[in-house]
Design a protein around this motif. Structure first.
Motif, PDB file in Angstrom:
ATOM      1  N   ALA A 214      -3.965  13.750   4.581  1.00  0.00           N
ATOM      2  CA  ALA A 214      -5.341  14.021   5.000  1.00  0.00           C
ATOM      3  C   ALA A 214      -5.470  13.963   6.515  1.00  0.00           C
ATOM      4  CB  ALA A 214      -6.291  13.029   4.343  1.00  0.00           C
ATOM      5  N   ALA A 215      -4.799  13.000   7.146  1.00  0.00           N
ATOM      6  CA  ALA A 215      -4.854  12.871   8.604  1.00  0.00           C
ATOM      7  C   ALA A 215      -4.274  14.114   9.270  1.00  0.00           C
ATOM      8  CB  ALA A 215      -4.098  11.619   9.041  1.00  0.00           C
ATOM      9  N   LYS A 216      -3.156  14.601   8.757  1.00  0.00           N
ATOM     10  CA  LYS A 216      -2.544  15.822   9.303  1.00  0.00           C
ATOM     11  C   LYS A 216      -3.454  17.020   9.057  1.00  0.00           C
ATOM     12  CE  LYS A 216       1.706  16.622   8.286  1.00  0.00           C
ATOM     13  NZ  LYS A 216       2.923  16.759   7.453  1.00  0.00           N
ATOM     14  N   TRP A 217      -4.039  17.074   7.866  1.00  0.00           N
ATOM     15  CA  TRP A 217      -4.925  18.188   7.508  1.00  0.00           C
ATOM     16  C   TRP A 217      -6.105  18.250   8.467  1.00  0.00           C
ATOM     17  CZ3 TRP A 217     -10.001  18.892   6.145  1.00  0.00           C
ATOM     18  CH2 TRP A 217     -10.328  20.083   5.482  1.00  0.00           C
ATOM     19  N   LEU A 218      -6.686  17.080   8.774  1.00  0.00           N
ATOM     20  CA  LEU A 218      -7.859  17.024   9.635  1.00  0.00           C
ATOM     21  C   LEU A 218      -7.517  17.461  11.059  1.00  0.00           C
ATOM     22  CD1 LEU A 218     -10.830  16.334   9.678  1.00  0.00           C
ATOM     23  CD2 LEU A 218     -10.232  13.974  10.238  1.00  0.00           C
ATOM     24  N   VAL A 219      -6.362  17.069  11.548  1.00  0.00           N
ATOM     25  CA  VAL A 219      -5.937  17.480  12.892  1.00  0.00           C
ATOM     26  C   VAL A 219      -5.742  19.000  12.941  1.00  0.00           C
ATOM     27  CG1 VAL A 219      -4.053  17.374  14.569  1.00  0.00           C
ATOM     28  CG2 VAL A 219      -4.892  15.278  13.504  1.00  0.00           C
TER      29      VAL A 219
ATOM     30  N   GLY B 155       2.743  16.286 -14.261  1.00  0.00           N
ATOM     31  CA  GLY B 155       2.595  15.528 -15.495  1.00  0.00           C
ATOM     32  C   GLY B 155       2.274  14.059 -15.291  1.00  0.00           C
ATOM     33  N   GLN B 156       2.055  13.654 -14.024  1.00  0.00           N
ATOM     34  CA  GLN B 156       1.742  12.259 -13.708  1.00  0.00           C
ATOM     35  C   GLN B 156       0.265  12.175 -13.323  1.00  0.00           C
ATOM     36  OE1 GLN B 156       4.139   9.864 -13.797  1.00  0.00           O
ATOM     37  NE2 GLN B 156       5.984  11.102 -13.954  1.00  0.00           N
ATOM     38  N   ALA B 157      -0.615  12.205 -14.319  1.00  0.00           N
ATOM     39  CA  ALA B 157      -2.047  12.314 -14.062  1.00  0.00           C
ATOM     40  C   ALA B 157      -2.563  11.153 -13.216  1.00  0.00           C
ATOM     41  CB  ALA B 157      -2.808  12.385 -15.379  1.00  0.00           C
ATOM     42  N   ASP B 158      -2.075   9.933 -13.479  1.00  0.00           N
ATOM     43  CA  ASP B 158      -2.578   8.771 -12.736  1.00  0.00           C
ATOM     44  C   ASP B 158      -2.171   8.830 -11.269  1.00  0.00           C
ATOM     45  OD1 ASP B 158       0.105   8.434 -13.533  1.00  0.00           O
ATOM     46  OD2 ASP B 158      -0.037   6.246 -13.310  1.00  0.00           O
ATOM     47  N   LEU B 159      -0.943   9.303 -11.015  1.00  0.00           N
ATOM     48  CA  LEU B 159      -0.492   9.403  -9.631  1.00  0.00           C
ATOM     49  C   LEU B 159      -1.178  10.562  -8.908  1.00  0.00           C
ATOM     50  CD1 LEU B 159       3.353   8.659  -9.937  1.00  0.00           C
ATOM     51  CD2 LEU B 159       1.468   7.098  -9.380  1.00  0.00           C
ATOM     52  N   ARG B 160      -1.457  11.635  -9.627  1.00  0.00           N
ATOM     53  CA  ARG B 160      -2.187  12.757  -9.008  1.00  0.00           C
ATOM     54  C   ARG B 160      -3.590  12.289  -8.585  1.00  0.00           C
ATOM     55  NH1 ARG B 160      -0.643  17.987 -10.433  1.00  0.00           N
ATOM     56  NH2 ARG B 160      -2.371  18.673  -9.096  1.00  0.00           N
ATOM     57  N   ARG B 161      -4.217  11.464  -9.449  1.00  0.00           N
ATOM     58  CA  ARG B 161      -5.545  10.945  -9.091  1.00  0.00           C
ATOM     59  C   ARG B 161      -5.458  10.042  -7.867  1.00  0.00           C
ATOM     60  NH1 ARG B 161      -6.235  10.712 -14.776  1.00  0.00           N
ATOM     61  NH2 ARG B 161      -5.538   8.539 -14.799  1.00  0.00           N
ATOM     62  N   ALA B 162      -4.420   9.214  -7.817  1.00  0.00           N
ATOM     63  CA  ALA B 162      -4.240   8.323  -6.666  1.00  0.00           C
ATOM     64  C   ALA B 162      -4.026   9.134  -5.391  1.00  0.00           C
ATOM     65  CB  ALA B 162      -3.048   7.391  -6.912  1.00  0.00           C
ATOM     66  N   LEU B 163      -3.294  10.234  -5.508  1.00  0.00           N
ATOM     67  CA  LEU B 163      -3.036  11.099  -4.355  1.00  0.00           C
ATOM     68  C   LEU B 163      -4.349  11.689  -3.825  1.00  0.00           C
ATOM     69  CD1 LEU B 163      -0.945  12.576  -2.549  1.00  0.00           C
ATOM     70  CD2 LEU B 163      -0.905  14.378  -4.292  1.00  0.00           C
ATOM     71  N   ARG B 164      -5.161  12.182  -4.742  1.00  0.00           N
ATOM     72  CA  ARG B 164      -6.443  12.768  -4.324  1.00  0.00           C
ATOM     73  C   ARG B 164      -7.373  11.689  -3.762  1.00  0.00           C
ATOM     74  NH1 ARG B 164      -5.993  15.238  -9.649  1.00  0.00           N
ATOM     75  NH2 ARG B 164      -5.115  17.339  -9.467  1.00  0.00           N
ATOM     76  N   ASP B 165      -7.347  10.493  -4.384  1.00  0.00           N
ATOM     77  CA  ASP B 165      -8.185   9.401  -3.886  1.00  0.00           C
ATOM     78  C   ASP B 165      -7.817   9.051  -2.450  1.00  0.00           C
ATOM     79  OD1 ASP B 165      -9.494   9.270  -6.290  1.00  0.00           O
ATOM     80  OD2 ASP B 165      -8.387   7.515  -7.036  1.00  0.00           O
ATOM     81  N   GLY B 166      -6.517   8.998  -2.170  1.00  0.00           N
ATOM     82  CA  GLY B 166      -6.073   8.694  -0.809  1.00  0.00           C
ATOM     83  C   GLY B 166      -6.478   9.776   0.173  1.00  0.00           C
ATOM     84  N   PHE B 167      -6.376  11.004  -0.264  1.00  0.00           N
ATOM     85  CA  PHE B 167      -6.747  12.149   0.580  1.00  0.00           C
ATOM     86  C   PHE B 167      -8.246  12.093   0.905  1.00  0.00           C
ATOM     87  CE2 PHE B 167      -8.003  16.570   1.287  1.00  0.00           C
ATOM     88  CZ  PHE B 167      -6.998  17.044   2.122  1.00  0.00           C
ATOM     89  N   TRP B 168      -9.066  11.966  -0.147  1.00  0.00           N
ATOM     90  CA  TRP B 168     -10.516  11.917   0.043  1.00  0.00           C
ATOM     91  C   TRP B 168     -10.933  10.670   0.821  1.00  0.00           C
ATOM     92  CZ3 TRP B 168     -13.695  15.647   0.061  1.00  0.00           C
ATOM     93  CH2 TRP B 168     -13.641  16.701  -0.844  1.00  0.00           C
ATOM     94  N   GLY B 169     -10.303   9.552   0.514  1.00  0.00           N
ATOM     95  CA  GLY B 169     -10.683   8.308   1.175  1.00  0.00           C
ATOM     96  C   GLY B 169     -10.564   8.399   2.698  1.00  0.00           C
ATOM     97  N   HIS B 170      -9.465   8.983   3.153  1.00  0.00           N
ATOM     98  CA  HIS B 170      -9.269   9.098   4.606  1.00  0.00           C
ATOM     99  C   HIS B 170     -10.291  10.067   5.218  1.00  0.00           C
ATOM    100  CE1 HIS B 170      -7.108   9.143   8.427  1.00  0.00           C
ATOM    101  NE2 HIS B 170      -7.378  10.435   8.461  1.00  0.00           N
ATOM    102  N   LEU B 171     -10.534  11.184   4.561  1.00  0.00           N
ATOM    103  CA  LEU B 171     -11.466  12.161   5.101  1.00  0.00           C
ATOM    104  C   LEU B 171     -12.886  11.603   5.176  1.00  0.00           C
ATOM    105  CD1 LEU B 171     -10.358  15.544   3.453  1.00  0.00           C
ATOM    106  CD2 LEU B 171      -9.774  14.629   5.707  1.00  0.00           C
ATOM    107  N   GLN B 172     -13.301  10.899   4.124  1.00  0.00           N
ATOM    108  CA  GLN B 172     -14.666  10.350   4.121  1.00  0.00           C
ATOM    109  C   GLN B 172     -14.835   9.259   5.178  1.00  0.00           C
ATOM    110  OE1 GLN B 172     -14.813   9.472  -0.156  1.00  0.00           O
ATOM    111  NE2 GLN B 172     -16.469  10.970  -0.355  1.00  0.00           N
ATOM    112  N   ALA B 173     -13.763   8.547   5.454  1.00  0.00           N
ATOM    113  CA  ALA B 173     -13.824   7.506   6.469  1.00  0.00           C
ATOM    114  C   ALA B 173     -13.996   8.090   7.874  1.00  0.00           C
ATOM    115  CB  ALA B 173     -12.570   6.639   6.425  1.00  0.00           C
ATOM    116  N   GLN B 174     -13.573   9.353   8.046  1.00  0.00           N
ATOM    117  CA  GLN B 174     -13.662   9.988   9.370  1.00  0.00           C
ATOM    118  C   GLN B 174     -14.972  10.740   9.565  1.00  0.00           C
ATOM    119  OE1 GLN B 174     -11.078   9.187  11.323  1.00  0.00           O
ATOM    120  NE2 GLN B 174     -10.403   8.127   9.469  1.00  0.00           N
TER     121      GLN B 174
END
Length: 297
Positions: A233-238, A277-296
């Motif tokens: 997310a940090a790289k995406w935002l830059v 096929g790792q639904a829980d890890l995919r959710r964690a990945l998106r949560d981390g992505f969104w979490g950083h963006l919302q914090a900025q």
């Protein structure tokens, strides 16, 4: 009276002579056609037809071979006409050519025209470029026929503009596995329609093999994956900037398909672990992505 009649006859003969000479010149002037390709439609429809996906990252397109095939088909359809050029319309961030777009631009008889690409990887301004070119070429009698490979209803105005100056517009389409992939109003306005099937595109579209990772790699924790999501997310935002962030936020908690796919591929590369096929890890990945963006924000 006889003199007046003779003068009138002479003027008529002179006019007929001029008309005959003009018609002879027109007959010697070859017809000209051009091919207009909406690359967004092409990639989506051909990818769906051959590779089963519209995601450009999932397949390779032999653009050079396909363009040559389209030119050859046009030579058959417009047998007494010469090609002006192929116009290739695509989107790019800040209208800067990608490596693939640059290689296409270097092909003979091809002109690449770029619209913008927003944060959701949607093309902006491409339809207006097509209209501008179609209308200008028709107005200046540079083309008599236009082959348009596209399907968006917004192209209707481009068709009408070209037809208003006497050009004939022929809609080319790509076979749809189900239903239609071209707008009905567009089909109604054009002078002719032609659809290219699976066999036509098969030689030029090939699905990429999924990246393989070691089966023995340790499964990352949710926190590991969340951290990677924040990194990306940090790289995406830059790279994209706050304007792109503002466009993305209203969709929370969902990510556009293209952004989600890019996130998945980059995360798997960093983790060296497949998240398919790792639904829980995919959710964690998106949560981390969104979490950083919302914090900025």
């Amino acid at each position: 009276m006889n003199e007046d009649h003779a003068a009138l006859t002479a003027r008529i003969d002179r006019t007929n002579e001029l008309l005959q000479r003009m018609l002879a010149e027109v007959a010697k002037t070859p017809s000209t056609h051009a091919i207009f390709v909406d690359a967004g439609y092409l990639y989506a429809a051909a990818g769906r037809l051959v590779a089963g996906t519209e995601d450009r990252r999932a397949f390779d397109l032999d653009a050079e071979g396909l363009i040559e095939a389209l030119i050859d088909r046009a030579r058959t359809i417009f047998a007494d006409s010469r090609l002006l050029r192929v116009y290739w319309y695509d989107g790019a961030r800040r209208r800067i050519h990608t490596a693939e777009q640059q290689s296409i631009a270097e092909l003979p008889d091809v002109k690449v025209r770029l619209g913008n690409l927003n944060a959701n990887n949607q093309q902006k301004g491409v339809d207006s470029l097509i209209r501008s070119d179609l209308e200008s070429l028709a107005r200046h009698r540079a083309i008599s026929d236009a082959a348009l490979l596209g399907g968006d209803e917004d192209l209707v105005s481009a068709v009408e503009a070209a037809q208003g100056y006497g050009a004939r517009v022929h809609l080319w389409g790509i076979e749809a596995p189900e239903g239609r992939n071209q707008a009905e109003p567009l089909l109604w306005e054009v002078d002719s329609q032609r659809t290219f099937d699976l066999d036509f595109f098969k030689p030029y579209v090939s699905r990429r093999a999924a990246q393989a990772y070691e089966a023995t790699a340790a499964r990352p924790t949710r926190e590991d994956v969340r951290f990677v999501g924040a990194q990306i997310a940090a790289k995406w935002l830059v790279a994209r900037g706050r304007e792109a962030l503002v466009e993305l936020l209203p969709g929370h908690p969902y990510l556009p398909g293209s952004v989600d796919q890019d996130l998945l591929v980059e995360a798997e590369g960093l983790l060296q672990y497949s998240l398919r096929g790792q639904a829980d890890l995919r959710r964690a990945l998106r949560d981390g992505f969104w979490g950083h963006l919302q914090a900025q924000y």
